[in-house]
Design an enzyme around this catalytic site. Structure first.
Site, PDB file in Angstrom:
ATOM      1  N   GLY A  48      -4.008   0.314  -1.084  1.00  0.00           N
ATOM      2  CA  GLY A  48      -3.834  -0.970  -0.409  1.00  0.00           C
ATOM      3  C   GLY A  48      -4.625  -2.155  -0.953  1.00  0.00           C
ATOM      4  CD  GLU A 103     -10.664   0.201   2.798  1.00  0.00           C
ATOM      5  OE1 GLU A 103      -9.501  -0.187   2.586  1.00  0.00           O
ATOM      6  OE2 GLU A 103     -10.938   1.359   3.138  1.00  0.00           O
ATOM      7  CG  ASP A 104      -5.925  -2.119   2.597  1.00  0.00           C
ATOM      8  OD1 ASP A 104      -6.939  -1.513   3.025  1.00  0.00           O
ATOM      9  OD2 ASP A 104      -4.812  -1.586   2.503  1.00  0.00           O
ATOM     10  CG  ASP A 107      -6.869   0.710  12.273  1.00  0.00           C
ATOM     11  OD1 ASP A 107      -6.963  -0.051  13.232  1.00  0.00           O
ATOM     12  OD2 ASP A 107      -6.057   1.656  12.252  1.00  0.00           O
ATOM     13  CE  LYS A 135      -4.525  -3.464  12.298  1.00  0.00           C
ATOM     14  NZ  LYS A 135      -3.659  -2.264  12.301  1.00  0.00           N
ATOM     15  CG  ASP A 163       1.553   1.824   3.220  1.00  0.00           C
ATOM     16  OD1 ASP A 163       0.409   1.624   3.651  1.00  0.00           O
ATOM     17  OD2 ASP A 163       2.153   2.912   3.360  1.00  0.00           O
ATOM     18  NE  ARG A 169       1.046   1.028  -1.058  1.00  0.00           N
ATOM     19  CZ  ARG A 169       0.182   1.490  -0.157  1.00  0.00           C
ATOM     20  NH1 ARG A 169      -0.685   0.672   0.394  1.00  0.00           N
ATOM     21  NH2 ARG A 169       0.185   2.752   0.193  1.00  0.00           N
TER      22      ARG A 169
END
Ligand code: IMP
Length: 178
Positions: A48, A103-104, A107, A135, A163, A169
């Site tokens: 990602g 990091e993308d 979470d 998040k 994705d 992506r």
């Protein structure tokens, strides 16, 4: 593209290309100031992080190195399995080096926690984390994220590296599930 429909799910633009690019440039500049006189190693977490890492280092106007690691991902589900496994190891010696994990999205924080612990056991000079998205309401692990592109609600997002069943992506914008 204003809306993407995947199976029954409708996705609409959440962060457009210009907004993303502007913020990424700001992050690069902030990192450049923070790492003045140093040569950090950006470690992109595959798959990602690749567009974010690319834009981040292109805007980073200083000496740096780029490496990649790959963890096992969510598979094809939209919820975390709670399992992390290294699929592609880091192939360099990081002792005494300044590491920036890229990091993308963060979470639950599980992936970052795992990577941080693993890298810290190899005695780097420093480890920082930069994520494009966070998040906050989904965080389950106690992780310190040093640089955050955007804090977002706990919605499923795709595009710009993120994705849906390994696809989408390549979208320039980030889309959120309605
Ligand atoms: P964490 O370990 O729970 O923090 O999750 C991190 C990873 O989950 C990211 O690197 C993504 O691969 C994946 N992920 C989490 N949220 C999303 C999302 O909204 N869209 C796509 N992938 C996501």
């Amino acid at each position: 593209m204003d809306e993407i429909i995947i199976k029954e799910d409708h996705f609409t633009v959440f962060l457009d290309e210009a907004t993303i690019q502007k913020r990424v440039k700001e992050l690069s500049e902030e990192l450049l100031r923070a790492y003045k006189g140093k040569t950090p190693i950006f470690i992109g977490i595959l798959n990602g992080a690749f567009p974010f890492l690319t834009d981040l280092v292109k805007n980073y106007n200083g000496l740096c190195e780029v490496e990649f690691m790959k963890l096992s991902s969510y598979g094809d589900a939209k919820i975390s399995s709670g399992n992390v496994k290294v699929v592609k190891e880091l192939e360099i010696d990081i002792s005494g080096k300044d590491i920036i994990i890229v990091e993308d999205i963060v979470d639950t924080g599980l992936s970052v926690k795992y990577i941080e612990r693993m890298l810290e056991s190899h005695n780097p000079a420093s480890v920082a984390v930069v994520t494009l998205l966070l998040k906050p309401e989904s965080l389950k692990y106690n992780v310190k994220i040093d640089y955050i592109g955007f804090s977002i609600p706990s919605k499923f997002v795709i595009g710009y590296g993120l994705d849906y069943e390994q696809k989408y992506r390549n979208l320039k914008a980030i889309y959120a599930l309605k």
